[in-house]
Structures are given as C-alpha cells and as structure tokens.
Design a protein around this motif. Structure first.
Motif, PDB file in Angstrom:
ATOM      1  N   SER A 171      -9.618 -15.389 -10.949  1.00 31.48           N
ATOM      2  CA  SER A 171      -8.889 -15.003  -9.744  1.00 31.48           C
ATOM      3  C   SER A 171      -9.391 -15.769  -8.526  1.00 31.48           C
ATOM      4  N   ALA A 172     -10.702 -15.931  -8.430  1.00 34.16           N
ATOM      5  CA  ALA A 172     -11.278 -16.646  -7.288  1.00 34.16           C
ATOM      6  C   ALA A 172     -10.835 -18.103  -7.276  1.00 34.16           C
ATOM      7  N   ALA A 173     -10.722 -18.714  -8.462  1.00 29.63           N
ATOM      8  CA  ALA A 173     -10.304 -20.113  -8.533  1.00 29.63           C
ATOM      9  C   ALA A 173      -8.893 -20.302  -7.995  1.00 29.63           C
ATOM     10  N   LEU A 174      -8.052 -19.297  -8.155  1.00 27.98           N
ATOM     11  CA  LEU A 174      -6.666 -19.390  -7.693  1.00 27.98           C
ATOM     12  C   LEU A 174      -6.490 -18.897  -6.268  1.00 27.98           C
ATOM     13  N   LEU A 175      -7.070 -17.761  -5.946  1.00 25.58           N
ATOM     14  CA  LEU A 175      -6.794 -17.104  -4.669  1.00 25.58           C
ATOM     15  C   LEU A 175      -7.883 -17.288  -3.626  1.00 25.58           C
ATOM     16  N   GLY A 176      -9.070 -17.673  -4.056  1.00 26.72           N
ATOM     17  CA  GLY A 176     -10.145 -17.927  -3.111  1.00 26.72           C
ATOM     18  C   GLY A 176     -10.394 -16.753  -2.189  1.00 26.72           C
ATOM     19  N   ASP A 177     -10.559 -17.060  -0.891  1.00 24.58           N
ATOM     20  CA  ASP A 177     -10.866 -15.996   0.060  1.00 24.58           C
ATOM     21  C   ASP A 177      -9.630 -15.230   0.516  1.00 24.58           C
ATOM     22  N   ARG A 178      -8.464 -15.537  -0.062  1.00 18.86           N
ATOM     23  CA  ARG A 178      -7.273 -14.759   0.259  1.00 18.86           C
ATOM     24  C   ARG A 178      -7.215 -13.457  -0.546  1.00 18.86           C
ATOM     25  N   LEU A 179      -8.072 -13.320  -1.536  1.00 19.30           N
ATOM     26  CA  LEU A 179      -8.120 -12.083  -2.319  1.00 19.30           C
ATOM     27  C   LEU A 179      -8.861 -11.015  -1.535  1.00 19.30           C
ATOM     28  N   ASP A 180      -8.152  -9.954  -1.169  1.00 25.46           N
ATOM     29  CA  ASP A 180      -8.735  -8.869  -0.378  1.00 25.46           C
ATOM     30  C   ASP A 180      -9.207  -7.699  -1.226  1.00 25.46           C
ATOM     31  N   LEU A 181      -8.483  -7.411  -2.296  1.00 27.21           N
ATOM     32  CA  LEU A 181      -8.723  -6.220  -3.110  1.00 27.21           C
ATOM     33  C   LEU A 181      -8.744  -6.598  -4.581  1.00 27.21           C
ATOM     34  N   TYR A 182      -9.754  -6.129  -5.312  1.00 25.69           N
ATOM     35  CA  TYR A 182      -9.842  -6.369  -6.755  1.00 25.69           C
ATOM     36  C   TYR A 182     -10.020  -5.022  -7.436  1.00 25.69           C
ATOM     37  N   GLN A 183      -9.112  -4.713  -8.357  1.00 25.43           N
ATOM     38  CA  GLN A 183      -9.052  -3.385  -8.968  1.00 25.43           C
ATOM     39  C   GLN A 183      -9.273  -3.437 -10.480  1.00 25.43           C
ATOM     40  N   ILE A 184      -9.944  -2.434 -11.009  1.00 24.02           N
ATOM     41  CA  ILE A 184      -9.965  -2.254 -12.461  1.00 24.02           C
ATOM     42  C   ILE A 184      -8.557  -1.865 -12.887  1.00 24.02           C
ATOM     43  N   HIS A 185      -8.017  -2.544 -13.872  1.00 30.76           N
ATOM     44  CA  HIS A 185      -6.618  -2.373 -14.266  1.00 30.76           C
ATOM     45  C   HIS A 185      -6.480  -1.235 -15.295  1.00 30.76           C
ATOM     46  N   GLY A 195     -20.046  -8.245  -0.279  1.00 32.20           N
ATOM     47  CA  GLY A 195     -19.633  -9.566   0.164  1.00 32.20           C
ATOM     48  C   GLY A 195     -18.284  -9.582   0.852  1.00 32.20           C
ATOM     49  N   GLY A 196     -17.649  -8.420   1.010  1.00 23.25           N
ATOM     50  CA  GLY A 196     -16.397  -8.331   1.748  1.00 23.25           C
ATOM     51  C   GLY A 196     -15.164  -8.057   0.923  1.00 23.25           C
ATOM     52  N   LEU A 197     -15.292  -8.012  -0.396  1.00 23.16           N
ATOM     53  CA  LEU A 197     -14.149  -7.726  -1.258  1.00 23.16           C
ATOM     54  C   LEU A 197     -13.998  -6.214  -1.413  1.00 23.16           C
ATOM     55  N   THR A 198     -12.804  -5.698  -1.199  1.00 22.78           N
ATOM     56  CA  THR A 198     -12.558  -4.279  -1.434  1.00 22.78           C
ATOM     57  C   THR A 198     -12.425  -4.039  -2.928  1.00 22.78           C
ATOM     58  N   VAL A 199     -13.061  -2.984  -3.427  1.00 23.36           N
ATOM     59  CA  VAL A 199     -13.063  -2.661  -4.854  1.00 23.36           C
ATOM     60  C   VAL A 199     -12.252  -1.396  -5.083  1.00 23.36           C
ATOM     61  N   GLY A 200     -11.348  -1.443  -6.046  1.00 25.11           N
ATOM     62  CA  GLY A 200     -10.515  -0.287  -6.353  1.00 25.11           C
ATOM     63  C   GLY A 200     -10.236  -0.178  -7.834  1.00 25.11           C
ATOM     64  N   PHE A 201      -9.310   0.696  -8.178  1.00 26.15           N
ATOM     65  CA  PHE A 201      -8.923   0.870  -9.579  1.00 26.15           C
ATOM     66  C   PHE A 201      -7.483   1.331  -9.631  1.00 26.15           C
ATOM     67  N   MET A 258     -12.170  -3.223   6.398  1.00 27.94           N
ATOM     68  CA  MET A 258     -11.332  -3.103   5.200  1.00 27.94           C
ATOM     69  C   MET A 258      -9.965  -3.720   5.476  1.00 27.94           C
ATOM     70  N   PRO A 259      -9.440  -4.550   4.569  1.00 25.53           N
ATOM     71  CA  PRO A 259      -8.188  -5.248   4.859  1.00 25.53           C
ATOM     72  C   PRO A 259      -7.015  -4.325   5.121  1.00 25.53           C
ATOM     73  N   PHE A 260      -7.043  -3.118   4.567  1.00 27.74           N
ATOM     74  CA  PHE A 260      -5.913  -2.226   4.755  1.00 27.74           C
ATOM     75  C   PHE A 260      -5.824  -1.711   6.192  1.00 27.74           C
ATOM     76  N   ALA A 261      -6.862  -1.939   6.985  1.00 33.92           N
ATOM     77  CA  ALA A 261      -6.779  -1.607   8.402  1.00 33.92           C
ATOM     78  C   ALA A 261      -5.682  -2.428   9.072  1.00 33.92           C
ATOM     79  N   ARG A 262      -5.441  -3.645   8.545  1.00 33.41           N
ATOM     80  CA  ARG A 262      -4.369  -4.470   9.090  1.00 33.41           C
ATOM     81  C   ARG A 262      -3.013  -3.825   8.836  1.00 33.41           C
TER      82      ARG A 262
END
Length: 323
Positions: free
Chosen positions: A129-143, A167-173, A1-5
């Motif tokens: 979002s993927a077109a702009l941020l690509g693999d730099r997007l770590d977390l995607y949340q329902i707004h 696939g490695g994307l963290t999912v949140g809200f 999980m990216p937040f481990a960093r």
C-alpha cells in the motif's frame, strides 16, 4: 486525525464516501453487475471508470475514498488519480489489509481473495500500500475482523500497528458477519500501553441488517469514527431488486431506492461516513441525493419491517455469486 478534515466540511455530501470495491476488479458480488459494467472489464476500462467516478465524486463534495489491498487494482487506480489530480489534496484516503486478491483479473476464479490477519500479512501489505499511495494513505484498517480473528489477541501485531499510529497513520478495522457487534466490542477493548489502538470502525449496516447499530453507537461514544459500508446491501436495496416497501418510500420521496437506503443510515448521529459503492456515475449521482430524503416516523416504520436476522442476512450475502 485526518477525519477532522471531514468534520469541518459543510457540503450536503460531506458524510458520503466513495468505495472502490466494485470497480477495482472485474468480478464482485453486487447485483446488476453485468448491466453496470457491460462486457469490457479490461484494466484500462476499469481504470477509466474509476477515474470518472472519482472526478464526479470530488466535484460533488465527496472527500473520503475507501479501498483495500484485495480490491484488485483499486489502490493503483486511486494512486494514478491522485497523481493526476494534485488539486484533490483534501481527500482522505482509507485502505485495508488482511485479504489478498487471488483472481488474476478473472470473473470465474475458484477463489477471489484469501484472508490472513497475521503480522507477516500486515507487513507485506503495508509495504504494498505504501508503494502505491505513499503519504496519501491516511487510514489503514484490518479487513473484515471477526470475533475469532487472531488479530484481536496478537500483541506483536498491536505493537506494530501502534508504531504506525505514532507515525501519523490512523489505525482502524472493518467487520463482517452475523457477530459484527461482538467483534466491534472486542476491538474496542484492545489497548497498547493503556491507550485504545483503533480510531475507526467500518461495518455493514443497512435497512436489512441493523444488528451492529448499538455497538457502533458505543464506538462513536468512545471517540471512534464510524464508517458504514454496504448501505444498499450489495444492490438488494437498489433499482429493480429493491423490496416493495422501500420502493414505495422512494416513490413518495421522488428519489431512488438507493438514496433512501443511504438516508436510512445517514440519519444516525453515530454515522460519520456512509460509503457509496457506485459502479457508474449515474448511480453515484443518485446515491448523493440521500441527504435530501425526509424519513418521517411512518416511513421509518415501513422500512423497519424489512429487517432480517443477522444469520439470515449473512447467509443470503454469502450466496451472492461473483460475476
């Protein structure tokens, strides 16, 4: 999980993130916006302002950046900065889907954003979002999830989100409104194949609005990373608009009201990241003094007197004009 960093970071500011809601578009609901941004709110001006804030935040140890599809061109500005700063490879990037920006770079649009938590909206905005941020997007949340959101019961949407997570994307809200606690608890119950779907929650919590606190503690205990937004209540807890008890604590501490407001949130063990919504580098520097604030029992008692009912707080927030 990216937040481990983030968990391994040791800088004083490691639990403070930078949110881009106030600088990705010309209009927003924060108080003092005319003073902060001035007259030039062109795309180039706000792009440069965003990059200046990101440079300053990174230099001072901030490693979490928050944006959203509805924040105008904030994702684009962030993507440009990440390209320009390949050294910032330890930044954790979170964005959100579920609102579409509709103001067309105007401050007086009839509607600035439109909410849609459908599967179709997710698929469209995920691709954007993927077109702009690509693999730099770590977390995607329902707004701005609410208890009545169809996203809570949409099994097909849950399956697609689970695929993204696999696939490695963290999912949140994220949540908003007087029933934040109900929305958080409902989301904690969402599972796919017996496993919890969401790994992060972002909620409003501040001196004035504390109702989500117990639910956020429950989310933390369940293993979710808690991100706090609106810690200065869209400017109500900063500068000339801050209430007298908060100004008194700030004067005693020798720091800004905004720093005290952020410190009030940071003291909670469940608060993983507290967002700065700074629109200027000076505001950001003041926000980042929050870890220096000492809130003893007397100061906390004075701040507790400012707490409003959730209905009163959100009614007031709903009346803040876009400007």
């Amino acid at each position: 999980m990216p937040f481990a960093r983030l968990a391994t970071a040791t800088t004083p500011t490691c639990h403070i993130g930078l949110g881009l809601a106030a600088v990705g578009r010309p209009g927003y609901v924060n108080l003092g916006r005319d003073r902060d941004l001035g007259e030039d709110r062109s795309v180039d001006a706000l792009r440069a302002r965003t990059h200046d804030l990101l440079d300053a935040a990174y230099a001072q140890g901030v490693r979490y950046i928050d944006t959203a599809r509805s924040y105008g061109r904030a994702e684009e500005f962030l993507a440009d900065w990440l390209t320009r700063r390949p050294d910032a490879d330890d930044v954790v990037v979170g964005s959100k889907w579920g609102y579409t920006y509709t103001a067309d770079w105007s401050t007086d649009a009839e509607r600035h954003e439109v909410k849609d938590h459908s599967l179709a909206a997710y698929e469209r905005q995920r691709a954007e979002s993927a077109a702009l941020l690509g693999d730099r997007l770590d977390l995607y949340q329902i707004h701005s999830l609410t208890p009545d959101s169809p996203a809570l019961g949409d099994k097909e949407l849950h399956a697609r989100l689970a695929e993204a997570a696999a696939g490695g994307l963290t999912v949140g809200f994220s949540t908003r409104g007087p029933a934040q606690a109900d929305a958080i608890r409902a989301a904690l119950a969402v599972t796919v194949d017996g496993e919890p779907l969401f790994r992060t929650v972002q909620a409003t919590y501040n001196v004035l609005e504390t109702s989500a606190g117990p639910a956020l503690a429950e989310a933390h205990d369940a293993g979710l990373t808690v991100i706090v937004k609106e810690a200065v209540a869209n400017g109500r807890l900063a500068g000339p608009d801050a209430p007298e008890p908060l100004r008194a604590v700030a004067e005693e501490a020798g720091l800004g009201c905004d720093a005290v407001a952020l410190a009030h949130v940071l003291r909670h063990p469940w608060a993983g990241v507290v967002l700065s919504g700074a629109a200027t580098v000076v505001q950001l520097a003041s926000n980042l003094h929050a870890p220096l604030v000492d809130l003893d029992d007397d100061r906390l008692a004075g701040l507790a007197a400012l707490t409003e009912t959730p209905d009163a707080y959100w009614e007031r927030r709903g009346q803040l004009p876009w400007h």
